[in-house]
Design an enzyme around this catalytic site. Sequence first.
Site, mmCIF file in Angstrom:
data_model
loop_
_atom_site.group_PDB
_atom_site.id
_atom_site.type_symbol
_atom_site.label_atom_id
_atom_site.label_comp_id
_atom_site.label_asym_id
_atom_site.label_seq_id
_atom_site.Cartn_x
_atom_site.Cartn_y
_atom_site.Cartn_z
ATOM 1 N N CYS A 94 23.414 12.002 -81.957
ATOM 2 C CA CYS A 94 23.108 10.573 -81.842
ATOM 3 C C CYS A 94 21.800 10.358 -81.053
ATOM 4 O O CYS A 94 20.735 10.715 -81.523
ATOM 5 C CB CYS A 94 24.296 9.864 -81.215
ATOM 6 S SG CYS A 94 24.433 8.168 -81.724
ATOM 7 N N ARG A 128 23.595 -2.508 -87.505
ATOM 8 C CA ARG A 128 24.178 -1.343 -86.878
ATOM 9 C C ARG A 128 25.027 -0.632 -87.903
ATOM 10 O O ARG A 128 25.813 -1.255 -88.600
ATOM 11 C CB ARG A 128 25.025 -1.783 -85.692
ATOM 12 C CG ARG A 128 24.732 -0.953 -84.507
ATOM 13 C CD ARG A 128 25.431 -1.314 -83.254
ATOM 14 N NE ARG A 128 25.452 -0.105 -82.463
ATOM 15 C CZ ARG A 128 24.431 0.311 -81.730
ATOM 16 N NH1 ARG A 128 23.348 -0.400 -81.624
ATOM 17 N NH2 ARG A 128 24.504 1.445 -81.072
ATOM 18 N N HIS A 194 28.904 11.014 -83.524
ATOM 19 C CA HIS A 194 28.946 11.035 -82.076
ATOM 20 C C HIS A 194 30.324 11.432 -81.568
ATOM 21 O O HIS A 194 31.288 11.530 -82.306
ATOM 22 C CB HIS A 194 28.478 9.705 -81.490
ATOM 23 C CG HIS A 194 29.478 8.619 -81.581
ATOM 24 N ND1 HIS A 194 29.153 7.363 -82.010
ATOM 25 C CD2 HIS A 194 30.800 8.582 -81.276
ATOM 26 C CE1 HIS A 194 30.233 6.615 -81.955
ATOM 27 N NE2 HIS A 194 31.244 7.312 -81.528
#
Lengths: 247, 459
Positions: A94, A128, A194
Amino acid sequence: MELKICHLYPEALNLYGDRGNILCMKKRLAWRGIDVSVEGCDIGEKKDLTQYDLLFIGGGQDFEQEVLLSDLATGKADAIRAAVEDGKTFLCICGGYQMMGHYYETYDGTRCEFLGAVDLYTVGSKTRMIDNYAYEVDTGRETIQVVGFENHSGKTYLGAGVHPLGKVIAGNGNNGEDGTEGVRYKNVFGTYSHGPLLPKNPKLCDLILETALTRKYGSCELSPLPDAFENLAHDAVLEKIKNHTIA
Amino acid sequence: MKKPDLFRSILAVAACKAARGVLRLTGRGGTAAPGKAALFFARDILARTSEGMEIIVVTGTNGKTTTCRMLEHAMTKDGSPCLANKSGANLLSGVTAEISCNADWLGRPKTKRAVIECDEGALKQVVPLIHPKVIVVTNLFRDQLDRYGEITHTRDAIRTGIEKVPESILCLNADDSLVSSLAENVPNRVVWYGVNTPLGDQRDPEVSDAKYCIHCGTPYQYHYHTYAHLGDFYCPHCGYHRQAPEVALTKVEEMDATGTRAELSFGGRTHQVTVGLPAVYNLYNALAAAAAGTAFGLEEDGLLASLADVHSSFGRMETFRTGQALTQMILVKNPAGCNQALSYVTGIQQDKVLVLCLNDRTADGHDISWIWDADYEKLAGDPHVVQWYVFGDRAEDMQLRLKYAGADPAKIQLLHNEEEILKMAQASALPVFILPNYTSMLSLRKVFSEATGGSAFWK
Ligand SMILES: [Zn+2]
């Protein structure tokens, strides 16, 4: 055998359960009788990076990434670039993955210079990209399906000299456009998955460990482990992703 | 804020009441639908149905519900009515439902006072409509990151809400560096609350949600810790530091599984109090309630007594008499809250059964990465845990987490529905501790309260 792991910025870049990845590598080595040590290297700490076999960089908050850019400039950036070229194994996740590239350009055009250790760059976007997702990775022996959770607004684009880590099956991956996910350059593994990526993807974990051990000892084949719980967790998420394919 | 016209108000209130009526007839406690029905007719119906009310709003990551229950107790001690969104439906639709269903048919509030729990992200929509007298911010921890992005974004969202209501009194947790920063450059009156004494083992927390100064990025230093990133923090570089609290816990006399006896200081006096709930985080909830009650103008003695009266609220820490042994349900939904619950469970020195439930629905957050930050190792090292059960949408992930925490895989069993858990608990000779996250708590609590004669949550 012994593997020395360095967790870069464990306190500054610790947002999304990265602890799970370190724990997973430690346990899977220990279960095979391979010695393992994990040391942190945080802001302000000076460590000789050449003494480690595997370097781990996790994800962080936007805010905290700014904090550590000045620390990188004190010599760590050079050491990281040298370690990459030297074939040391890296797992970068990430924010840590983005940081290995040339730069991050925010949505309003501000450019943040990063490490430039791997030929890639990231551009901020308004949306996002958040959800469970899955991608295919060729381990050299077989093709495996990796499941993870992505949560990023940056879109990453790879340069000509590097390969993606995998091909997106469902979700966005690097940029939601070209079907690529993550990066593979020398022994660097970069990904947007992540948090606890490795526990549910034991084959990917073993691939990374083998890469590091091979670099150190010339060859290495890890013995199989009873991965029933690992596979159950992997398959459950994969099924979930396939059932309500992400919008 | 412009109020909707009378015609739309009547329609909105009627729709809200009708939707709730239907849900109750069918035996469901669903709370979003009535609010959505009202919002359909009048987007800002809340501005009318709350007009003239005196309201306390509680927001923050952990402790909202318990703090609200304490305040509600304090408000109703003298027999006066008080509205509250007890079901935990704390988005705009849920708050709209609670307040609008209690308005008369013309949209005028029937009850004068309310204690409202409000989601951190929804605060900015809710407060400009209801103009709270007091806003409490309990704490900010990592929670449901996939909804808000990152923790500083959550702080900014709360900040946006506060900027819309300069007349509201803020009650802020002085020990939380993120919450504390909300007081900067706003005209609101602030009542600080906090713990003036070290708690816990004073180890640096392994995972901190606020390691670096929000202003300059330097790592915080602490004169002492209380739990997670809370404590007497200061920045050695720019000088940002904890504010001295007006409402303070000065001493812990005794803490056990039923509650805590402590000394609170506020209003220029020291008070001996009993908090009727165990664990450090409930001390913070008691402080939040004391600060908000004082700011609201509640009478001190009633307020202090109410802190002792609150025992359990809706799955936060609720006990069911299931069979020979008791079952205790403790809601956990983020690492900070979970670690507190794990400390509590491992502190009980007797053989026990653990049930860990994990869903990943919208109200839980789709991202369950946080379980890897919580200290399940501590629980796995507790020799008194004789059996583990896992349950929920992500039961397999929880099972895997336990394996890596060091629990014996042979002692972990995956259960497939709530009834299996109930049966197991009824047959258990050992106490059962269930640690569910939000939506798994809702479904489990329903089954357990029906089987043990508890009441449905909206009653
Ligand atoms: Zn500072």
